[in-house]
Design an enzyme around this catalytic site. Structure first.
Site, short mmCIF file in Angstrom:
data_model
loop_
_atom_site.label_atom_id
_atom_site.label_comp_id
_atom_site.label_asym_id
_atom_site.label_seq_id
_atom_site.Cartn_x
_atom_site.Cartn_y
_atom_site.Cartn_z
CG ASN A 148 -1.67 1.24 1.47
OD1 ASN A 148 -1.79 2.07 0.56
ND2 ASN A 148 -2.20 1.41 2.66
CE LYS A 168 -0.07 3.42 4.81
NZ LYS A 168 -0.01 3.58 6.27
CG HIS A 212 -5.72 2.09 5.40
ND1 HIS A 212 -5.29 3.07 6.26
CD2 HIS A 212 -4.68 1.22 5.27
CE1 HIS A 212 -4.03 2.81 6.63
NE2 HIS A 212 -3.65 1.68 6.03
CD GLU A 258 -2.85 5.81 6.65
OE1 GLU A 258 -2.89 5.88 5.41
OE2 GLU A 258 -1.87 5.33 7.26
CD GLU A 292 -3.24 -2.27 7.50
OE1 GLU A 292 -2.18 -2.56 6.93
OE2 GLU A 292 -3.85 -1.21 7.30
N GLY A 318 2.77 2.63 10.67
CA GLY A 318 3.71 3.73 10.44
C GLY A 318 4.44 4.17 11.70
CB SER A 359 5.54 -1.32 11.94
OG SER A 359 5.15 0.03 12.12
P1 PGA Z 1 3.06 0.55 7.57
O1 PGA Z 1 1.55 0.73 6.99
O2 PGA Z 1 3.57 -0.76 7.03
O3 PGA Z 1 3.81 1.72 7.07
O4 PGA Z 1 2.92 0.51 9.06
C1 PGA Z 1 0.69 -0.36 6.84
C2 PGA Z 1 -0.64 0.12 6.30
O5 PGA Z 1 -1.13 1.16 6.73
O6 PGA Z 1 -1.23 -0.53 5.42
#
Ligand code: PGA
Length: 247
Positions: free
Chosen positions: A10, A12, A92, A94, A164, A170, A209
């Site tokens: 992903n 983003k 997601h 976010e 997640e 992140g 992460s």
């Molecule tokens: P990350 O994001 O691997 O940077 O923690 C995962 C995600 O939000 O899909």
């Protein structure tokens, strides 16, 4: 039941044409057993489809909850299908947190994605406060069940779910393999209460992460069938190392 692992990147709101090109070149050499999906931003989907090897899947990161019409700025699932997508990430954290997407809207998106013949990757996850209050299972199973209730459990025969934890996205704080496995097992059990066969065949990804050095232990857990990768999917080397950890 043996489930084929799946690793999805992903991006983003990151990357560009040069990342599309370098990822396509690197993935041309990929020969692992995991299914691999790359999810760049909308403007790069079509050129990613042209450049990526046919065996690599393409996914979008969002979709409209409507089929077509006067919805300025929105992108319909049928358009993503025409652009060559096979998958769409929905729900997601976010999008839930920053764009106030509700379970009902996410269920509508899930239905739109499937109506266009694409596979939804439905994300669920708890915040740190929810975990510390002991509400992890209730939150994630509630997010899953809201979609099951809206679209029917049979739809999950053509879907992927990603767990997640919001506190791990992140942040560099990965859930331990044991913590992640416990939630995955709970999610699978919750779906099994709706339909045991579909629950057994459903691919449940872990995200938050995931890096090249922690992926193998996470993916070795019995209910973890691969990963949804953010930051570490932005360079071909680390993304491919994670795909290879899913052997
Ligand atoms: P990350 O994001 O691997 O940077 O923690 C995962 C995600 O939000 O899909």
């Amino acid at each position: 039941m043996k489930r084929t692992p799946l690793v999805a990147g992903n991006w983003k709101m990151n990357g560009g044409q040069s990342l599309v090109a370098s990822m396509a070149t690197a993935l041309a050499e990929y020969q692992g057993v995991a299914d691999v999906v790359v999810c760049p931003p909308f403007p790069y989907l079509a050129s990613a489809r042209e450049q990526l090897p046919a065996a690599i899947g393409l996914g979008a990161q969002n979709v409209s909850d409507q089929a077509e019409g006067a919805f300025t700025g929105e992108v319909a699932a049928s358009m993503l299908a025409e652009a060559g997508c096979g998958y769409v990430i929905i729900g997601h954290s976010e999008r839930r947190a920053l764009y106030a997407e509700s379970d009902a809207q996410i269920a509508d998106k899930f239905a739109q994605v499937q109506a266009a013949g694409l596979i939804p990757v439905l994300c669920v996850g708890e915040t740190l406060a929810e975990r510390e209050a002991g509400n992890t299972d209730a939150v994630v199973c509630g997010q899953l069940q809201a979609v099951v209730d809206a679209v029917g459990v049979a739809a999950f025969a053509r879907a992927v779910v990603a767990y997640e934890p919001v506190w791990a996205i992140g942040t560099g704080k990965t859930a331990s393999p044991e913590q992640a496995q416990a939630v995955h097992a709970r999610l699978r059990q919750s779906l099994a209460e709706n339909d045991p066969d579909i629950a057994q065949s459903l691919r449940l990804l872990y995200g938050g992460s995931v890096k090249a050095d922690n992926a193998a232990l996470l993916f070795a857990q019995s209910d973890i069938d691969g990963g949804l990768i953010g930051g570490a999917s932005l360079t071909a080397d680390s993304f491919i190392a994670i795909c290879q950890a899913a052997e």
